[in-house]
Design a protein around this motif. Structure first.
Motif, PDB file in Angstrom:
ATOM      1  N   ASN A  76      -3.795  -3.765  11.034  1.00 13.43           N
ATOM      2  CA  ASN A  76      -2.790  -4.154  10.044  1.00 13.43           C
ATOM      3  C   ASN A  76      -3.368  -5.096   9.004  1.00 13.43           C
ATOM      4  O   ASN A  76      -3.041  -5.012   7.822  1.00 13.43           O
TER       5      ASN A  76
ATOM      6  N   LEU B  24      -1.322  -4.909   5.507  1.00  7.75           N
ATOM      7  CA  LEU B  24       0.107  -5.006   5.805  1.00  7.75           C
ATOM      8  C   LEU B  24       0.400  -6.396   6.338  1.00  7.75           C
ATOM      9  O   LEU B  24       1.494  -6.921   6.209  1.00  7.75           O
ATOM     10  N   ASP B  25      -0.603  -6.972   6.995  1.00  7.27           N
ATOM     11  CA  ASP B  25      -0.558  -8.361   7.435  1.00  7.27           C
ATOM     12  C   ASP B  25      -1.729  -9.052   6.769  1.00  7.27           C
ATOM     13  O   ASP B  25      -2.600  -8.397   6.212  1.00  7.27           O
TER      14      ASP B  25
ATOM     15  N   TYR C 138      -4.240  -1.376  -1.450  1.00  2.00           N
ATOM     16  CA  TYR C 138      -4.118  -0.518  -0.273  1.00  2.00           C
ATOM     17  C   TYR C 138      -3.444   0.799  -0.583  1.00  2.00           C
ATOM     18  O   TYR C 138      -3.730   1.814   0.032  1.00  2.00           O
ATOM     19  N   LYS C 139      -2.569   0.777  -1.602  1.00  2.00           N
ATOM     20  CA  LYS C 139      -1.937   2.037  -1.975  1.00  2.00           C
ATOM     21  C   LYS C 139      -2.982   2.998  -2.522  1.00  2.00           C
ATOM     22  O   LYS C 139      -2.900   4.202  -2.355  1.00  2.00           O
TER      23      LYS C 139
ATOM     24  N   PHE D 273      -2.534   5.427   6.165  1.00  2.00           N
ATOM     25  CA  PHE D 273      -2.195   4.993   7.520  1.00  2.00           C
ATOM     26  C   PHE D 273      -1.743   6.164   8.381  1.00  2.00           C
ATOM     27  O   PHE D 273      -1.013   7.022   7.936  1.00  2.00           O
TER      28      PHE D 273
ATOM     29  N   PHE E 105       0.048   6.623  12.289  1.00  2.00           N
ATOM     30  CA  PHE E 105       0.653   5.799  13.343  1.00  2.00           C
ATOM     31  C   PHE E 105       0.789   6.553  14.652  1.00  2.00           C
ATOM     32  O   PHE E 105       0.900   7.773  14.668  1.00  2.00           O
TER      33      PHE E 105
ATOM     34  N   HIS F 292       5.892   8.030  12.457  1.00  2.00           N
ATOM     35  CA  HIS F 292       6.654   7.427  11.371  1.00  2.00           C
ATOM     36  C   HIS F 292       6.848   8.365  10.196  1.00  2.00           C
ATOM     37  O   HIS F 292       6.504   8.048   9.064  1.00  2.00           O
ATOM     38  N   LEU F 293       7.417   9.517  10.505  1.00  2.84           N
ATOM     39  CA  LEU F 293       7.833  10.391   9.412  1.00  2.84           C
ATOM     40  C   LEU F 293       9.276  10.015   9.066  1.00  2.84           C
ATOM     41  O   LEU F 293      10.004   9.478   9.897  1.00  2.84           O
TER      42      LEU F 293
ATOM     43  N   PRO G  85       4.162   9.893  -0.962  1.00  5.67           N
ATOM     44  CA  PRO G  85       3.252   8.950  -1.619  1.00  5.67           C
ATOM     45  C   PRO G  85       2.953   9.328  -3.060  1.00  5.67           C
ATOM     46  O   PRO G  85       2.788   8.460  -3.920  1.00  5.67           O
TER      47      PRO G  85
ATOM     48  N   LYS H  93      12.712   1.962   9.393  1.00  3.27           N
ATOM     49  CA  LYS H  93      11.492   2.752   9.513  1.00  3.27           C
ATOM     50  C   LYS H  93      11.192   3.448   8.194  1.00  3.27           C
ATOM     51  O   LYS H  93      10.068   3.423   7.701  1.00  3.27           O
TER      52      LYS H  93
ATOM     53  N   VAL I 150       7.865   3.166   5.951  1.00  2.00           N
ATOM     54  CA  VAL I 150       7.027   4.300   5.569  1.00  2.00           C
ATOM     55  C   VAL I 150       6.901   4.384   4.062  1.00  2.00           C
ATOM     56  O   VAL I 150       5.820   4.573   3.512  1.00  2.00           O
TER      57      VAL I 150
ATOM     58  N   SER J  34       3.691   4.085   1.769  1.00  2.00           N
ATOM     59  CA  SER J  34       3.353   5.197   0.890  1.00  2.00           C
ATOM     60  C   SER J  34       3.280   4.754  -0.558  1.00  2.00           C
ATOM     61  O   SER J  34       3.052   5.569  -1.437  1.00  2.00           O
TER      62      SER J  34
ATOM     63  N   VAL K 167       5.568  -4.001   8.706  1.00  2.00           N
ATOM     64  CA  VAL K 167       4.908  -4.254   9.982  1.00  2.00           C
ATOM     65  C   VAL K 167       5.918  -4.658  11.040  1.00  2.00           C
ATOM     66  O   VAL K 167       5.945  -4.140  12.153  1.00  2.00           O
TER      67      VAL K 167
END
Lengths: 225, 798
Positions: free
Chosen positions: A53, A58-59, A85-86, A91, A93, A97-98, A111, B314, B318, B322, B406
């Motif tokens: 992360n 993200l962190d 990061y974009k 990523f 998972f 995480h759809l 995206p 969630k 996402v 994205s 996160v």
């Protein structure tokens, strides 16, 4: 192939849990070159996910230095960091995480929407991706209609669609059976051969073996390489 | 991108059918109520604004003071308009309008046997169609009202008298004391419902001077009060006070001693001023209540959306990974709210158009279809829509877009403790409003019931009031005798006015005093006091003496107000310039609405013979018929009508029962209270829908906890209590908050009534019980469902 992608210099992360200070990552030194395939291994709570992360921005690390493509991430503003990061990171998972309300095609497309890519170009890119992962026939299905392995394929396709330089995968096969897991690992090796840098966290020795480099973590420290 | 948002919005609605349904129903109902009220309020506010020059048109109003009373004259003498135009260059044009408030009989030809009775006859200056923006369909706008005895009909009237035939050039025979023949010169569109000028037929102003009945109206050569509504159109809006000053000077010129001042009121404000003088301003209350209902419905949407934040977390994560930023997520949630509000808005419009007629009937107003295309109404609706979208979207957009990816992934279901407390606030807020409305509803109906049943010091049952017009002439005596001889009839009496239908005001003072007091006066015959059961406070020394000339009967209030002797009999009082001797005193009774305190009152009493001769047939009067208990009313009515029609062929027979007339005084309050009841039910429905949504969600979220508790041995009732207590606590809190608020609002409403009930404390108990029982029903329905579910299922799913 030996360009330096990122480097961590005594990077740490501590959080306050109640009155206790908990060290999640402890003075990590790590250089990652472009084109590497790294597996992070270690028991639960050893800091694998936190490290991913933090690398994925993200962190953030609470101490030490983090340089990504020559840019000092630790002194960057939130906004530039997320731009970074974009642009360069994808990523994957454990739980895929759809977005449940979107079809396979739409999930992969998401995206690109945020990158303001034109509709025709988006269609072409998504079509390529569907083709490449052999899921053209599933493009109008919703995540709940797919098996775990198929969902993870979609997850990877979504991560790849914006052509990232680095893929961060947190237990990508954790929810899959061994056959599906193997397929995903094969896919990662293939991608790696095409030049994508991959860092994955995993419990499984056999999956870790796909990587060119294995890093063992324990209690937030790198114990061996 | 937008397409993607819209798609996901619809899929989300579909996936959460219960929540979406609750949201949709609640919001549509709330919006429907709002749309109806917006319609009513914007119609009221749009009065007279459709005139092209509405910003330059002013009503001329005269003002003076007598005692402590401010008197507003909205009708001025006939010369005011022309004098203002001649003497002040800022007055571009002036216009007079005269409403003939008596009914006239109309025939389409002298030989026609069909007689129509018309109440809405008016006279206007020739410049009607250039001064205002009314639409003339047939005829030349500058000519139609030029010559005497020309008349312009509205579409409605034209159809009534001539059906499909062309009315132009035809005659209308208008009968008053004499008969006049008018030529129809034009047909105009019906007056818009938001016009304060309303009539069915308008005759030319020049006709008035040619008819002996109306000639006196034009006689005054003085600049003063009179019979004509007077309007001016200014060419310079900075000169409003200057023109008013010109009016004051002109008034002084014609009468040096005059203390009258003048003001120009913007024509578009006139309606609001006349409609609500001294009364409770419902136009202010309705928008507030509508807004409350709307906010109620919107908070449902907001709280149910954020309650689902956990499940949406969630997706937010996402999307952020994205590449979505907060802005694009906020836009997404705004679009979702926007779609949702749009659908509800359309449904709201559909619902409101179903209930429109019923609603307008309740309010007793008419709104023409043309108004619905009026800019002011459309603007108000758009405003309402934007407000709804903004409010419904703002909180979800902020909360949902701020979720951290996160954390969301880590905890799977973010508990979002922050928004839990917000939802609690919302639920409390909703029930506070519901309880508030219930209390107000109860207080209103209590006050209404009180007013309908209060002993007003007057026996109003078994009394029929029959208007007697001058057309009965010398037959009046016969009419009264014949009616009195009917076996059903106990007694009759005559007065100049219908009870509760107005009275005269005199400025009176006691002997040797210059101080003026306004005193309501009734001209009645000697049987009036007895027939209507008014009690004596100090009876006249001789029973017959009080009907003698120059005697007067007063009420107790007059003694107090004017400071007369405790027994004022024999004292003199002046009314205008004449002196009257006080013959007796009656106890105070309510001669008008209970909203108003009892004021000084005086009876000028005539003997029966004199009343029959000098009142009935000479003036418009009213015959009061007191009949015995338990008579067959329809039979009695038929008999009286037969007698009447044989004696007066011109004016049709009409009547009103006195208790009905009394009840009519409270029509406004009755309407208000029925509308409040509707709002109250709506608020309760919306609030309990919201509660249903929240408890459903709460039990879904706690399904695992419930499962574990059951495995550990909790009984169903313990689980129900566990789930319900949280919500019931909120309702109790809402009641506690609502009580002082309701007390304040209801009490200030009650204060508009001179005669009012005490604040009914039990209304709070009832409101509280209603709120709690509705909340309990809603909550336990879901709680029981969650409690009896098999724990194995809920635990396995984890």
């Amino acid at each position: 192939m030996n360009t330096k992608l990122l480097s961590l210099n005594l990077a740490s992360r501590t959080v306050n849990s109640g009155s206790n200070k908990v060290t999640l990552l402890d003075k990590i030194d790590l250089q990652v070159n472009e084109g590497e395939f790294i597996s992070l291994m270690g028991p639960s709570g050893s800091g694998k996910s936190t490290l991913l992360n933090c690398i994925g921005m993200l962190d953030s690390f609470t101490g030490g230095g983090y340089t990504f493509l020559g840019e000092p991430v630790h002194s960057m503003k939130e906004k530039n960091r997320s731009k970074l990061y974009k642009e360069y990171i994808g990523f994957v998972f454990q739980a895929y995480h759809l977005i449940d309300e979107l079809t396979v095609l739409e999930n992969i497309e998401t995206p690109l929407l945020y990158k303001n890519i034109k509709s025709s170009e988006r269609k072409a890119l998504v079509a390529d991706m569907l083709d490449r992962f052999n899921i053209v026939g599933k493009k109008d299905l919703f995540p709940s209609q797919l098996s775990g392995g198929q969902q993870q394929l979609v997850g990877i396709a979504r991560a790849l669609i914006s052509k990232p330089r680095l893929i961060l995968a947190d237990e990508p096969t954790g929810n899959l059976n061994s056959k599906q897991g193997e397929e995903i690992m094969e896919l990662f090796s293939e991608l790696n051969k095409e030049g994508v840098t991959i860092i994955q966290a995993t419990h499984s020795e056999s999956n870790a073996a796909y990587a060119s480099r294995i890093i063992h973590l324990l209690d937030g420290k790198i114990i061996s390489e | 991108m937008i397409k993607n948002y819209i798609k996901i919005a619809f899929r989300n609605f579909w996936r959460n059918k219960l929540t979406s349904f609750i949201n949709l129903v609640g919001l549509s109902l709330g919006l429907a109520a709002c749309i109806l009220i917006t319609m009513y309020v914007s119609h009221e506010k749009s009065y007279d604004s459709f005139h092209k020059d509405s910003k330059r048109i002013f009503t001329v109003v005269g003002k003076f003071k007598i005692g402590d009373d401010d008197i507003r004259m909205t009708r001025l003498s006939s010369i005011v308009a022309s004098q203002l135009k001649e003497n002040d260059p800022s007055v571009e044009d002036a216009f007079r309008y005269y409403e003939h408030n008596q009914s006239v009989s109309i025939k389409t030809s002298a030989s026609s046997s069909e007689v129509f009775s018309e109440n809405n006859l008016a006279a206007a200056d020739a410049n009607l169609f250039s001064f205002f923006s009314f639409d003339l369909i047939r005829g030349n706008p500058t000519d139609v009202l030029k010559t005497p005895f020309s008349v312009v009909l509205t579409n409605k009237a034209a159809e009534k008298y001539f059906a499909k035939a062309d009315p132009i050039g035809k005659q209308l025979i208008i009968q008053q004391d004499s008969t006049y023949s008018f030529t129809i010169t034009g047909v105009m569109k019906d007056f818009p419902t938001n016009s304060s000028i309303q009539s069915d037929m308008i005759v030319s102003m020049s006709s008035l001077s040619s008819m002996k009945e109306t000639q006196p109206l034009l006689a005054s050569e003085r600049f003063q009060g009179g019979s004509f509504a007077t309007y001016v159109k200014l060419n310079d809006l900075t000169k409003v006070t200057a023109v008013a000053n010109t009016a004051v000077q002109l008034d002084k010129l014609s009468n040096e001693e005059s203390t009258t001042t003048y003001a120009l009121d913007l024509f578009t404000d006139t309606h609001a001023q006349t409609a609500n003088t001294g009364r409770f301003d419902y136009l202010k209350v309705f928008p507030i209540v509508a807004l409350l209902i709307l906010i109620l419905a919107l908070t449902n949407y907001i709280s149910l959306t954020t309650a689902r934040a956990g499940t949406r977390a969630k997706e937010v994560g996402v999307r952020k990974i994205s590449g979505a930023n907060r802005r694009s997520l906020a836009i997404q949630f705004y679009i979702e709210s926007g779609i949702f509000v749009s659908i509800s808005f359309l449904l709201g419009i559909a619902i409101s158009s179903i209930f429109k007629d019923r609603f307008l009937e309740l309010l007793n107003i008419e709104i023409g279809n043309a108004f619905f295309y009026d800019r002011s109404f459309i603007t108000a609706l758009i405003g309402l829509f934007i407000f709804a979208v903004f409010v419904s979207g703002v909180y979800p957009a902020i909360v949902l877009s701020s979720l951290n990816p996160v954390k969301n992934f880590k905890n799977k279901l973010a508990k979002n403790t922050g928004s839990v407390s917000v939802r609690k606030v919302f639920t409390t807020f909703q029930f506070t409003i519901a309880v508030l409305l219930i209390v107000c509803g109860i207080v209103m109906s209590t006050q209404l019931e009180y007013m309908r049943t209060k002993d007003t010091g007057l026996q109003r049952s078994n009394v029929m009031m029959i208007p007697i017009e001058t057309s009965i002439a010398t037959n009046a005596n016969t009419l009264r005798n014949k009616v009195e001889n009917l076996s059903e009839v106990a007694q009759t009496t005559v007065a100049m006015n219908k009870m509760y239908g107005g009275y005269n005001i005199y400025f009176a003072s006691k002997e040797n005093s210059d101080e003026n007091y306004s005193v309501s006066t009734f001209n009645v015959d000697e049987h009036f006091i007895e027939t209507l059961g008014v009690s004596w406070y100090l009876e006249p020394e001789e029973r017959t003496a009080f009907s003698e000339n120059k005697k007067v009967i007063i009420n107790q209030k007059t003694i107090d107000e004017l400071g007369l002797k405790q027994d004022p009999r024999g004292e003199q009082m002046s009314f205008g310039s004449q002196f009257f001797e006080i013959a007796g005193v009656v106890k105070d009774f309510n001669y008008t609405s209970l909203e108003v305190p009892i004021k000084p009152l005086a009876f000028f009493v005539s003997s029966e013979a004199s009343a029959n001769k000098n009142m009935m047939g000479t003036f418009s009067t009213c015959l009061y018929v007191k009949f015995h208990d338990e008579v067959a009313l329809s039979g009695l009515l038929d008999k009286i009508e037969n007698i009447y029609s044989s004696l007066d062929e011109t004016t049709p027979f009409t009547y009103q029962f006195m208790d009905d007339a009394f009840d009519t005084l409270y029509k406004a309050e009755e309407r208000l209270s029925s509308i409040f009841y509707i709002f109250m039910v709506l608020a309760l429905v919306i609030a309990s829908l919201g509660l249903l949504g929240l408890i459903t969600f709460a039990s879904e979220q706690r399904v695992k906890e419930i499962g574990i508790r059951k495995v550990l041995g909790a009984s169903i009732s313990e689980i129900v209590v566990l789930l319900s207590t949280d919500f019931i606590k909120l309702v109790v809190l809402a009641i506690i908050i609502a009580v002082p608020l309701a007390w304040y609002f209801a009490d200030s409403w009650l204060n508009y009534f001179a005669f009012r009930v005490d604040m009914p404390w039990w209304s709070f108990v009832i409101a509280g019980l209603i709120a709690i029982s509705i909340a309990l029903t809603t909550v336990s329905f879901q709680a029981i469902k969650a409690a009896i579910a098999n724990p194995v299922n809920s635990l396995r799913s984890e």
